[in-house]
Write a protein that holds these residues in place. Structure first.
Motif, short mmCIF file in Angstrom:
data_model
loop_
_atom_site.label_atom_id
_atom_site.label_comp_id
_atom_site.label_asym_id
_atom_site.label_seq_id
_atom_site.Cartn_x
_atom_site.Cartn_y
_atom_site.Cartn_z
N ASN A 57 1.22 -0.89 -0.10
CA ASN A 57 0.11 -0.44 0.56
C ASN A 57 0.85 1.31 0.05
N ILE A 58 0.12 2.26 -0.33
CA ILE A 58 0.94 3.75 -0.38
C ILE A 58 -0.32 4.55 0.01
N ALA A 59 0.53 5.92 0.09
CA ALA A 59 -0.13 6.72 -0.15
C ALA A 59 -0.19 7.85 -1.05
N THR A 60 -0.74 8.32 -1.55
CA THR A 60 -0.16 9.84 -2.92
C THR A 60 -1.75 11.13 -2.21
N ILE A 61 -0.75 12.48 -2.53
CA ILE A 61 -1.35 13.13 -2.49
C ILE A 61 -1.81 13.99 -3.86
N ILE A 62 -2.28 13.94 -4.63
CA ILE A 62 -2.34 14.68 -6.01
C ILE A 62 -2.85 15.69 -6.09
N ARG A 63 -2.59 16.77 -6.99
CA ARG A 63 -3.63 17.74 -7.20
C ARG A 63 -4.27 17.92 -8.94
N THR A 64 -5.37 17.61 -9.29
CA THR A 64 -6.37 17.98 -10.61
C THR A 64 -7.29 18.71 -10.32
N HIS A 65 -7.60 18.90 -11.76
CA HIS A 65 -8.50 19.71 -11.87
C HIS A 65 -10.09 18.81 -12.41
N LEU A 66 -9.72 17.02 -12.32
CA LEU A 66 -11.18 15.95 -12.11
C LEU A 66 -12.45 16.85 -10.95
N SER A 67 -13.20 16.59 -11.12
CA SER A 67 -14.07 16.91 -10.72
C SER A 67 -14.21 15.50 -9.58
N PRO A 68 -14.84 14.56 -8.59
CA PRO A 68 -14.82 13.62 -7.72
C PRO A 68 -15.65 12.51 -8.17
N ILE A 101 -7.81 1.97 -5.73
CA ILE A 101 -7.75 3.05 -6.12
C ILE A 101 -8.72 3.44 -4.79
N ASP A 102 -8.30 4.33 -3.81
CA ASP A 102 -9.62 4.86 -3.27
C ASP A 102 -9.18 6.53 -3.14
N ILE A 103 -10.15 6.98 -3.24
CA ILE A 103 -10.06 8.56 -2.65
C ILE A 103 -10.44 8.51 -2.07
N VAL A 104 -9.54 9.21 -0.84
CA VAL A 104 -9.48 9.34 0.74
C VAL A 104 -10.07 10.92 1.00
N LYS A 105 -9.64 11.55 0.49
CA LYS A 105 -10.06 13.21 0.53
C LYS A 105 -9.49 14.00 -0.23
N TYR A 106 -10.90 15.16 -0.43
CA TYR A 106 -11.01 15.74 -2.62
C TYR A 106 -10.69 17.42 -0.93
N ASP A 107 -9.83 18.22 -0.74
CA ASP A 107 -10.04 19.71 -0.50
C ASP A 107 -10.66 19.33 1.15
N GLU A 108 -11.40 19.80 0.83
CA GLU A 108 -11.82 19.68 2.08
C GLU A 108 -13.88 19.55 2.32
N PHE A 111 -18.88 14.82 0.45
CA PHE A 111 -19.88 13.93 -0.25
C PHE A 111 -20.45 12.68 -0.33
N ILE A 112 -21.88 12.49 -0.76
CA ILE A 112 -21.88 10.65 -0.55
C ILE A 112 -22.57 10.87 -1.85
N SER A 113 -22.43 9.53 -2.57
CA SER A 113 -23.86 8.73 -3.15
C SER A 113 -23.33 7.95 -2.90
N GLU A 114 -23.59 7.43 -4.33
CA GLU A 114 -23.74 5.63 -4.57
C GLU A 114 -23.02 4.76 -4.66
N ARG A 115 -21.91 6.29 -5.62
CA ARG A 115 -20.56 5.09 -5.87
C ARG A 115 -19.74 5.35 -4.70
N LEU A 116 -19.49 6.91 -4.22
CA LEU A 116 -18.56 7.66 -3.90
C LEU A 116 -19.01 8.10 -2.37
N GLU A 117 -18.21 8.18 -1.30
CA GLU A 117 -17.89 8.81 -0.40
C GLU A 117 -16.97 9.53 0.05
N ILE A 118 -16.72 11.47 0.41
CA ILE A 118 -15.75 11.42 0.45
C ILE A 118 -15.87 13.04 1.51
N PRO A 119 -14.96 12.50 3.00
CA PRO A 119 -13.79 11.24 3.05
C PRO A 119 -14.57 10.05 3.09
N HIS A 120 -13.20 9.03 3.28
CA HIS A 120 -13.40 7.75 2.69
C HIS A 120 -13.42 7.53 4.65
#
Length: 146
Positions: A57-68, A101-108, A111-120
């Motif tokens: 396992n690893i963790a990474t901090i990324i920068r992206t223009h993509l929406s969640p 590949i899990d999205i753990v945090k996205y800015d602050e 967000f909750i949907s059927e497919r994704l919960e942020i923060p994880h």
């Protein structure tokens, strides 16, 4: 186009886990994702299912223009391209996987949907290996700011 700071966790317990993660990182970069920091590699036992295959396992901090959701679609496309055929949400449980590949945090964002919960929340609060990796990548991020 606005940029977002996102924390991802990557894991693999099939084949060469470290090589699988490195390949996924290269695919993220090729898709326009900027890697800000990458944690140490850490091995861990499977969580919430039984397997004799140990995770890398690893963790990474990324920068992206993509929406969640766009980011989720992108990481799922990488998982599929690397050979992952089922998702734990759709299959109803966890099993061995070549890449996760899990999205753990996205800015602050919260967000909750059927497919994704942020923060994880499982990765932030319940899983010891995740806390170790997140602490490592956050420490590295602080060192780059100072």
């Amino acid at each position: 186009m606005s940029q977002h700071k996102v924390v991802l966790l990557l894991g693999s317990n099939l084949g060469d886990g470290k090589k699988n993660i490195e390949q996924a990182i290269e695919m993220l970069k090729a898709g326009g994702i900027e890697m800000l920091n990458i944690s140490i590699f850490l091995t861990s036992d499977p969580v919430e299912f039984v397997s004799s295959n140990i995770f890398c396992n690893i963790a990474t901090i990324i920068r992206t223009h993509l929406s969640p959701i766009q980011l989720l679609d992108f990481v799922k496309s990488i998982e599929f391209e690397m050979g992952r055929t089922s998702d734990s949400k759709s299959s109803g449980g966890y099993k061995d996987r070549i890449i996760d590949i899990d999205i753990v945090k996205y800015d602050e964002l919260k967000f909750i949907s059927e497919r994704l919960e942020i923060p994880h929340t499982k990765h932030l609060y319940e899983r010891e290996f995740s806390r170790v990796l997140l602490n490592d990548v956050i420490k590295q991020n602080i060192k780059h700011i100072v």
